[in-house]
Design an enzyme around this catalytic site. Sequence first.
Site, short mmCIF file in Angstrom:
data_model
loop_
_atom_site.label_atom_id
_atom_site.label_comp_id
_atom_site.label_asym_id
_atom_site.label_seq_id
_atom_site.Cartn_x
_atom_site.Cartn_y
_atom_site.Cartn_z
N LYS A 1 1.00 -1.20 -0.25
CA LYS A 1 -0.66 -0.18 -0.08
C LYS A 1 0.89 1.32 -0.04
CE LYS A 1 -2.20 -0.83 4.06
NZ LYS A 1 -1.18 -1.85 4.05
N ARG B 1 -9.36 -0.06 9.07
CA ARG B 1 -8.25 -1.40 9.16
C ARG B 1 -9.48 -1.97 10.09
NH1 ARG B 1 -3.13 -0.01 9.22
NH2 ARG B 1 -1.38 -1.65 8.33
N ARG C 1 12.05 -4.52 3.84
CA ARG C 1 11.59 -3.02 4.16
C ARG C 1 12.27 -2.56 5.42
NH1 ARG C 1 5.13 -1.66 5.08
NH2 ARG C 1 5.67 -2.84 7.16
N ARG D 1 12.00 0.37 10.17
CA ARG D 1 10.67 0.10 11.38
C ARG D 1 11.39 -1.01 12.66
NH1 ARG D 1 5.07 0.45 8.29
NH2 ARG D 1 4.54 -0.43 9.87
N ARG E 1 1.76 -8.74 14.37
CA ARG E 1 -0.05 -7.51 14.23
C ARG E 1 -0.06 -8.90 12.76
NH1 ARG E 1 5.70 -4.70 11.24
NH2 ARG E 1 4.07 -3.67 9.97
P1 ADP Z 1 2.37 -1.67 7.87
O1 ADP Z 1 1.79 -0.61 6.14
O2 ADP Z 1 3.05 -2.18 8.13
O3 ADP Z 1 0.59 -2.87 7.46
P2 ADP Z 1 1.26 0.94 8.75
O4 ADP Z 1 2.48 1.63 9.00
O5 ADP Z 1 -0.23 0.88 7.90
O6 ADP Z 1 1.96 -0.44 8.57
O7 ADP Z 1 1.13 1.00 10.84
C1 ADP Z 1 1.51 0.58 11.58
C2 ADP Z 1 0.71 0.38 13.27
O8 ADP Z 1 0.25 1.94 13.37
C3 ADP Z 1 -0.14 -0.74 12.76
O9 ADP Z 1 0.53 -1.64 12.83
C4 ADP Z 1 -0.62 -0.15 13.98
O10 ADP Z 1 -0.18 -0.13 15.34
C5 ADP Z 1 -0.93 1.19 13.58
N1 ADP Z 1 -2.10 1.98 12.65
C6 ADP Z 1 -1.56 2.66 11.92
N2 ADP Z 1 -3.35 2.89 10.74
C7 ADP Z 1 -4.23 2.44 11.62
C8 ADP Z 1 -5.73 1.93 11.93
N3 ADP Z 1 -6.54 2.79 10.75
N4 ADP Z 1 -5.70 1.78 13.24
C9 ADP Z 1 -5.76 0.88 14.24
N5 ADP Z 1 -3.95 0.77 13.80
C10 ADP Z 1 -3.30 1.17 13.19
P1 ADP Z 2 2.46 -1.71 3.15
O1 ADP Z 2 2.41 -0.43 3.08
O2 ADP Z 2 0.89 -2.11 2.29
O3 ADP Z 2 2.49 -1.96 4.68
P2 ADP Z 2 4.86 -1.65 1.97
O4 ADP Z 2 4.85 -0.37 0.42
O5 ADP Z 2 5.40 -0.72 2.47
O6 ADP Z 2 3.68 -2.42 2.23
O7 ADP Z 2 5.58 -2.56 1.02
C1 ADP Z 2 6.29 -3.39 1.80
C2 ADP Z 2 7.38 -4.06 1.15
O8 ADP Z 2 7.32 -4.62 0.12
C3 ADP Z 2 8.59 -2.94 1.01
O9 ADP Z 2 9.36 -3.04 1.76
C4 ADP Z 2 8.67 -2.44 -0.85
O10 ADP Z 2 9.05 -2.10 -1.45
C5 ADP Z 2 8.35 -4.44 -1.02
N1 ADP Z 2 7.17 -4.20 -1.64
C6 ADP Z 2 6.27 -3.59 -2.18
N2 ADP Z 2 5.25 -3.68 -3.16
C7 ADP Z 2 5.87 -4.90 -3.03
C8 ADP Z 2 6.12 -5.80 -5.05
N3 ADP Z 2 4.79 -5.31 -5.44
N4 ADP Z 2 6.93 -6.41 -5.58
C9 ADP Z 2 8.11 -6.50 -4.22
N5 ADP Z 2 7.96 -5.60 -3.07
C10 ADP Z 2 7.43 -5.39 -3.55
#
Ligand code: ADP
Ligand code: ADP
Length: 226
Positions: free
Chosen positions: A14, A89, A128, A161, A172
Amino acid sequence: MNVVVLLGAPGAGKGTQAPLLAARLGIPVIATGDLFRAAVRDGTPLGMEARRYMDAGQLVPDEITVKLLLERISRPDAKAGVILDGFPRTAVQAAALDEALAGRREQVSAAVLVDVPTEELVRRMSGRWICRGAGHPYHETSSPPRLEGVCDLDGSELYQRVDDRPETIRARMDQQLGALEQVIEHYRVARVLRTVNGLQDITIVADAIDAALADAGVTPVVAGQG
Ligand code: ADP
Ligand code: ADP
């Protein structure tokens, strides 16, 4: 107003797709994870509260999250539309968003699910790196920056992170995937859900998102409108 929700498990891509899509659609990204990380970095009371949950891999309580998001989408830069990354979420958050938008005679235009199998999610999060400037994500093998340790987009430093450690990644998944299913169902019922295969190259996923949005009637904002 275009309101695009990007849905997907942690690590689905995302945060990678959101800024690319924002540039194509001409509307900003609002990522609750980035908002929380900024609050943690600034040491605000909200950040200190959120951090307890984030470090444990748990969702931050709905009340706090909804308040933060609604305040952010009411700012002027969100007037022509927004891409929501990481919100909603939970079913409660989805309902709160619907209600807030209904108050402005608006609704979610499309919810795009970036679908990726669990084993790949773990691989992606373990490698990541994100930038300090704006949280732009990279991956040590599948999406490395041009210059090691430096963000291609804004030149800021890259870091890993704390919640991308193996034990927190598992927490998670356990804590968040059930709620994601409910959010998916919410948008399926509302008939705005579109699913794209996230197990493809980043540019192919971007094309698939464009096709899904076109199918849902979401088109780029023309300057001067909105
Ligand atoms: P990822 O992209 O790896 O899912 P995010 O950066 O979106 O992680 O979120 C990191 C953390 O922030 C989540 O694991 C959660 O603890 C918190 N968080 C983010 N968005 C939400 C949400 N909409 N509701 C509840 N917790 C959230
Ligand atoms: P989210 O926001 O859903 O948690 P991220 O965009 O941070 O996910 O992506 C998670 C990890 O996967 C990052 O290290 C990113 O560089 C990698 N990634 C994202 N899209 C792809 C893809 N299409 N193929 C391979 N790796 C990817």
